[in-house]
Design a protein around this motif. Structure first.
Motif, short mmCIF file in Angstrom:
data_model
loop_
_atom_site.label_atom_id
_atom_site.label_comp_id
_atom_site.label_asym_id
_atom_site.label_seq_id
_atom_site.Cartn_x
_atom_site.Cartn_y
_atom_site.Cartn_z
N SER A 1 0.89 -1.06 0.03
CA SER A 1 0.10 0.14 -0.16
C SER A 1 0.64 1.28 -0.01
N LYS A 2 0.27 2.53 -0.45
CA LYS A 2 0.96 3.63 -0.38
C LYS A 2 1.37 3.89 1.13
N ASP A 3 0.63 3.70 2.05
CA ASP A 3 0.97 3.85 3.62
C ASP A 3 2.11 2.99 3.90
N ASP A 4 2.35 1.91 3.47
CA ASP A 4 3.35 0.86 3.85
C ASP A 4 4.61 1.39 3.12
N PHE A 5 4.50 2.10 2.12
CA PHE A 5 5.70 2.49 1.42
C PHE A 5 6.64 3.46 2.14
N ALA A 6 5.98 3.92 3.29
CA ALA A 6 6.63 4.65 4.07
C ALA A 6 8.02 4.05 4.79
N ILE A 7 7.78 2.72 4.95
CA ILE A 7 9.12 1.89 5.39
C ILE A 7 10.44 1.82 4.40
N ILE A 8 10.00 1.81 2.99
CA ILE A 8 10.99 2.15 2.18
C ILE A 8 11.65 3.37 2.06
N GLU A 9 10.65 4.19 2.41
CA GLU A 9 11.32 5.66 2.49
C GLU A 9 12.08 6.04 3.69
N ALA A 10 11.75 5.35 4.62
CA ALA A 10 12.59 5.33 6.00
C ALA A 10 14.04 4.87 5.80
N LEU A 11 14.11 3.67 5.21
CA LEU A 11 15.24 2.84 5.06
C LEU A 11 16.17 3.82 4.16
N ALA A 12 15.64 4.41 2.83
CA ALA A 12 16.27 5.23 2.18
C ALA A 12 17.15 6.46 2.84
N ASP A 13 15.92 7.05 3.63
CA ASP A 13 16.71 8.17 4.43
C ASP A 13 17.70 7.92 5.37
N LYS A 14 17.70 6.61 6.06
CA LYS A 14 18.84 6.15 7.03
C LYS A 14 20.19 6.18 6.04
N LEU A 15 19.81 5.46 4.86
CA LEU A 15 21.05 5.36 3.93
C LEU A 15 21.55 6.38 3.16
N GLY A 16 20.52 7.59 3.19
CA GLY A 16 20.88 8.79 2.35
C GLY A 16 20.84 8.32 0.71
N ALA A 17 19.80 7.61 0.61
CA ALA A 17 19.58 7.10 -0.76
C ALA A 17 18.24 7.69 -1.40
N ALA A 18 18.14 7.43 -2.74
CA ALA A 18 17.12 7.86 -3.43
C ALA A 18 16.08 6.71 -3.41
N VAL A 19 14.92 7.16 -3.60
CA VAL A 19 13.53 6.37 -3.62
C VAL A 19 13.29 5.70 -4.85
N GLY A 20 13.05 4.54 -5.34
CA GLY A 20 12.64 3.96 -6.55
C GLY A 20 11.42 2.91 -6.33
N ALA A 21 10.67 2.73 -7.33
CA ALA A 21 9.76 1.85 -7.35
C ALA A 21 9.45 1.05 -8.54
N SER A 22 8.66 -0.09 -8.93
CA SER A 22 8.58 -0.94 -9.74
C SER A 22 7.30 -0.36 -10.32
N ARG A 23 7.21 -0.55 -11.79
CA ARG A 23 5.95 -0.25 -12.48
C ARG A 23 4.86 -0.64 -11.72
N ALA A 24 4.62 -1.97 -11.22
CA ALA A 24 3.52 -2.50 -10.57
C ALA A 24 3.22 -1.54 -9.36
N ALA A 25 4.31 -0.98 -8.60
CA ALA A 25 4.08 -0.18 -7.43
C ALA A 25 3.44 1.18 -7.73
N VAL A 26 4.02 1.74 -9.05
CA VAL A 26 3.49 2.90 -9.38
C VAL A 26 1.87 2.82 -10.01
N ASP A 27 1.75 1.87 -10.52
CA ASP A 27 0.55 1.66 -11.19
C ASP A 27 -0.60 1.46 -10.18
N SER A 28 -0.07 0.75 -8.98
CA SER A 28 -1.03 0.53 -7.87
C SER A 28 -1.18 1.77 -6.99
N GLY A 29 -0.52 2.85 -7.27
CA GLY A 29 -0.65 4.08 -6.70
C GLY A 29 0.26 4.19 -5.19
#
Length: 309
Positions: free
Chosen positions: A206-234
C-alpha cells in the motif's frame, strides 16, 4: 571529426553529472564542442568550459531556451549542428525530448540510448528491454545520438579553460509555450545519479506501507525508486519508476524490496554494481540477478535493517 554535445540545462541550472558523463562518451569520437542553451546560463557555460576535453563552449543565452522547450531548442541545435559530424546529448528527459526532433530536422535517424561507442559510425544500444544488445551502423552524414550515461564515467574538471563563444538565438517556431512547472521538492538524491537506491514493489502492499521504504532510504542517504507495478497501484509517484518505461539507474548499491523482478524492471537497474533483493518468495526472478538475497518478509526485515543503521 567535430562533435557537438548538448549540455543538460534547465532554467540556467547545469546538470553537471549527466553532462560530464555524456562528455566522456563524446570524447571517444573526437574534439568536443558543447552547446549551452538556456536563460541566465553564463555560469553554466563557465563550469562546462573547465571540463577536460572541451575545446569550445557555444553560449546561447536567451529566454526562449529557459524552459528547454523542444521546438525552439531543436531548431537551434539543427542549425548549429550542420557544422559537426556528430550531435550527442545525455538520454535524460531533455535529450529524449529534443534529439528526435533534431534528427527529423536534419533528415537522419536517431540513435537512442547508446551504451558503447564502437567506432565513429557504429554504436551499441540495448533492445528488448535490455535483454539484447544491438550494434547500429549509421551511414547518415550527421550522427544524432542520445547517450545512456550510466554506462560512462564522469569527466572531471581540470585546468582546462575552453573559450566561450556566443551564438545568436534561432527563429522561434512558436509551436509551444511554457505554462508552469509542477515539481516535487525532495531532500533525497536525484534518482538517476544517486549512489544508493532503495526501490519498493507491489509486495509493499500500500501507499502507507511504502513509508518503510522511504525510511530505509533516508537512513542510507539514498534515492527512492519503485517498480511499475507499485507505481500503477498508486503506492509511489511516476517519477520514482525504475525500468524500461521509467528511469535507468546504475548506482553502487541497489536494494530491491518486495520486487519480483519482471523483465521491464530489470532493464532499468541490472547495471547496478551491487544488487540486494529482499523477497519472501524464494523463486522470485529478482534473485537471479541479485548479488545478495534475503528470503524474508519485508515488513520484518526492512524495519530491523533500518533500526540497525
Amino acid at each position: 571529426m567535430a562533435i557537438l554535445l548538448i549540455a543538460d540545462i534547465l532554467d540556467g541550472e547545469l546538470n553537471l553529472d549527466q553532462t560530464a558523463k555524456a562528455l566522456t562518451a563524446a570524447k571517444q569520437l573526437g574534439e568536443v564542442t558543447v552547446l549551452c542553451a538556456s536563460f541566465n546560463c553564463e555560469k553554466a557555460a563557465k563550469d562546462i568550459a573547465t571540463l577536460d576535453g572541451v575545446v569550445e563552449v557555444l553560449l546561447s543565452d536567451n529566454e526562449i531556451y529557459g524552459k528547454s522547450l523542444a521546438e525552439p531548442l531543436s531548431v537551434l541545435i539543427a542549425s548549429i549542428g550542420k557544422e559537426f559530424t556528430h550531435i550527442l546529448a545525455a538520454a535524460t528527459a531533455l535529450g529524449k525530448n529534443v534529439m528526435p526532433r533534431v534528427a527529423a530536422l536534419l533528415d537522419v535517424m536517431i540513435i537512442s540510448d547508446v551504451t558503447e561507442i564502437v567506432s565513429s559510425d557504429t554504436f551499441e544500444r540495448p533492445i528488448y528491454a535490455g535483454n539484447a544488445l544491438q550494434i547500429v551502423q549509421s551511414l547518415d552524414s550527421f550522427k544524432v545520438c542520445t547517450v545512456r550515461t550510466s554506462n560512462f564515467g564522469l569527466t572531471s574538471s581540470g585546468s582546462n579553460e575552453a573559450p566561450i563563444r556566443e551564438v545568436d538565438a534561432s527563429n522561434n517556431p512558436a509551436l509551444s509555450k511554457w505554462v508552469k512547472d509542477s515539481l516535487q521538492e525532495l531532500d533525497r538524491p536525484e534518482l538517476t545519479s544517486a549512489k544508493i537506491v532503495v526501490s519498493g514493489g507491489r509486495g509493499v502492499g500500500s501507499k502507507d506501507d511504502f513509508a518503510i521504504i522511504e525510511a530505509l532510504a533516508d537512513k542510507l542517504g539514498a534515492a527512492v525508486g519503485a517498480s511499475r507495478a507499485a507505481v500503477d497501484s498508486g503506492y509511489a509517484p511516476n517519477d520514482w519508476q525504475v525500468g524500461q518505461t521509467g528511469k535507468v539507474v546504475a548506482p553502487d548499491l541497489y536494494l530491491a524490496v518486495g520486487i519480483s523482478g519482471a523483465i521491464q524492471h530489470l532493464a532499468g537497474m541490472k547495471d547496478s554494481k551491487i544488487i540486494v533483493a529482499i523477497n519472501k518468495d524464494e523463486e522470485a526472478p529478482i534473485f537471479q540477478v541479485a548479488d545478495f538475497g534475503l528470503v524474508a518478509d519485508l515488513f520484518d526485515a526492512v524495519p530491523e535493517l533500518s533500526n540497525k543503521i
